[in-house]
Design a protein around this motif. Structure first.
Motif, PDB file in Angstrom:
ATOM      1  N   MET A 168       0.840  -1.176   0.000  1.00  0.00           N
ATOM      2  CA  MET A 168       0.000   0.000   0.000  1.00  0.00           C
ATOM      3  C   MET A 168       0.886   1.242   0.000  1.00  0.00           C
ATOM      4  N   LYS A 169       0.492   2.248  -0.787  1.00  0.00           N
ATOM      5  CA  LYS A 169       1.241   3.500  -0.834  1.00  0.00           C
ATOM      6  C   LYS A 169       0.634   4.491   0.154  1.00  0.00           C
ATOM      7  N   VAL A 170       1.461   4.979   1.077  1.00  0.00           N
ATOM      8  CA  VAL A 170       1.034   5.930   2.094  1.00  0.00           C
ATOM      9  C   VAL A 170       1.777   7.247   1.881  1.00  0.00           C
ATOM     10  N   LEU A 171       1.029   8.332   1.903  1.00  0.00           N
ATOM     11  CA  LEU A 171       1.610   9.664   1.852  1.00  0.00           C
ATOM     12  C   LEU A 171       1.603  10.222   3.265  1.00  0.00           C
ATOM     13  N   VAL A 172       2.776  10.618   3.751  1.00  0.00           N
ATOM     14  CA  VAL A 172       2.920  11.237   5.068  1.00  0.00           C
ATOM     15  C   VAL A 172       3.223  12.709   4.845  1.00  0.00           C
ATOM     16  N   VAL A 173       2.380  13.575   5.421  1.00  0.00           N
ATOM     17  CA  VAL A 173       2.584  15.019   5.292  1.00  0.00           C
ATOM     18  C   VAL A 173       2.801  15.554   6.697  1.00  0.00           C
ATOM     19  N   LEU A 198       6.016   2.785   9.093  1.00  0.00           N
ATOM     20  CA  LEU A 198       5.163   2.289   8.020  1.00  0.00           C
ATOM     21  C   LEU A 198       5.944   1.497   6.977  1.00  0.00           C
ATOM     22  N   THR A 199       7.192   1.889   6.727  1.00  0.00           N
ATOM     23  CA  THR A 199       8.032   1.127   5.811  1.00  0.00           C
ATOM     24  C   THR A 199       8.315  -0.261   6.376  1.00  0.00           C
ATOM     25  N   ARG A 200       8.622  -0.325   7.661  1.00  0.00           N
ATOM     26  CA  ARG A 200       8.850  -1.628   8.314  1.00  0.00           C
ATOM     27  C   ARG A 200       7.620  -2.517   8.248  1.00  0.00           C
ATOM     28  N   ASP A 201       6.446  -1.897   8.198  1.00  0.00           N
ATOM     29  CA  ASP A 201       5.202  -2.667   8.116  1.00  0.00           C
ATOM     30  C   ASP A 201       4.870  -3.061   6.676  1.00  0.00           C
ATOM     31  N   GLY A 202       5.750  -2.717   5.748  1.00  0.00           N
ATOM     32  CA  GLY A 202       5.584  -3.168   4.380  1.00  0.00           C
ATOM     33  C   GLY A 202       4.953  -2.177   3.417  1.00  0.00           C
ATOM     34  N   HIS A 203       4.753  -0.958   3.849  1.00  0.00           N
ATOM     35  CA  HIS A 203       4.135   0.049   2.992  1.00  0.00           C
ATOM     36  C   HIS A 203       5.189   0.797   2.181  1.00  0.00           C
ATOM     37  N   THR A 204       4.802   1.272   1.025  1.00  0.00           N
ATOM     38  CA  THR A 204       5.594   2.221   0.262  1.00  0.00           C
ATOM     39  C   THR A 204       5.197   3.598   0.779  1.00  0.00           C
ATOM     40  N   VAL A 205       6.175   4.382   1.201  1.00  0.00           N
ATOM     41  CA  VAL A 205       5.863   5.651   1.851  1.00  0.00           C
ATOM     42  C   VAL A 205       6.505   6.804   1.093  1.00  0.00           C
ATOM     43  N   VAL A 206       5.700   7.833   0.836  1.00  0.00           N
ATOM     44  CA  VAL A 206       6.141   9.089   0.254  1.00  0.00           C
ATOM     45  C   VAL A 206       5.928  10.144   1.327  1.00  0.00           C
ATOM     46  N   ALA A 207       6.875  11.064   1.496  1.00  0.00           N
ATOM     47  CA  ALA A 207       6.745  12.068   2.553  1.00  0.00           C
ATOM     48  C   ALA A 207       6.925  13.476   1.999  1.00  0.00           C
ATOM     49  N   GLU A 208       6.130  14.377   2.537  1.00  0.00           N
ATOM     50  CA  GLU A 208       6.228  15.799   2.224  1.00  0.00           C
ATOM     51  C   GLU A 208       6.186  16.572   3.526  1.00  0.00           C
ATOM     52  N   ALA A 209       6.757  17.782   3.523  1.00  0.00           N
ATOM     53  CA  ALA A 209       6.866  18.557   4.760  1.00  0.00           C
ATOM     54  C   ALA A 209       5.949  19.774   4.816  1.00  0.00           C
ATOM     55  N   GLU A 210       5.236  20.068   3.740  1.00  0.00           N
ATOM     56  CA  GLU A 210       4.347  21.232   3.726  1.00  0.00           C
ATOM     57  C   GLU A 210       3.002  20.842   3.138  1.00  0.00           C
ATOM     58  N   GLY A 211       1.975  21.554   3.572  1.00  0.00           N
ATOM     59  CA  GLY A 211       0.623  21.245   3.128  1.00  0.00           C
ATOM     60  C   GLY A 211       0.433  21.296   1.625  1.00  0.00           C
ATOM     61  N   TRP A 212       0.915  22.362   0.994  1.00  0.00           N
ATOM     62  CA  TRP A 212       0.760  22.488  -0.465  1.00  0.00           C
ATOM     63  C   TRP A 212       1.450  21.343  -1.189  1.00  0.00           C
TER      64      TRP A 212
END
Length: 120
Positions: free
Chosen positions: A1-6, A20-34
């Motif tokens: 599952m792909k998870v976006l962390v903002v 979340l990566t350890r739990d097997g997810h593909t994770v994308v991260a961003e630091a700002e709302g926009w």
């Protein structure tokens, strides 16, 4: 599952990404709302973990925008924030959040909630 962390706090962002990566997810991260909103619209995540207080655009505003767009209106949103007042929680759910966790949080609980939202 792909998870976006903002999340704008890099320590928390790194922790959430690691859990979340350890739990097997593909994770994308961003630091700002926009940037988080743009990533959600461009990358079609299966779930979004969203902080409330961020530079540029608040997490609640990002959540509203996600709900207003046909591409992301059904993507589950977990608000992960230090705002713990009842009015804040109500505001997040009114904006369209599917779940709400208050910082500080337990890692296992976060992973469990992400799993639960993923199976809905």
């Amino acid at each position: 599952m792909k998870v976006l962390v903002v999340e704008d706090d890099m320590d928390i962002q790194d922790l959430v990404v690691t859990l979340l990566t350890r739990d097997g997810h593909t994770v994308v991260a961003e630091a700002e709302g926009w940037d988080g909103l743009a990533a959600a619209l461009a990358q079609a995540p299966d779930l979004v973990v969203l902080d409330w207080m961020m530079p540029g655009m608040s997490g609640v505003d990002v959540c509203r925008a996600l709900r207003a767009d046909a591409r992301t209106k059904d993507v589950p949103v977990l608000m992960l924030t230090s705002k713990a007042q009842e009015a804040d929680i109500d505001q997040a759910f009114t904006a369209g959040a599917d779940d709400y966790m208050v910082k500080p949080f337990r890692g296992r609980e976060l992973v469990s909630r992400v799993r639960a939202l993923a199976t809905r």
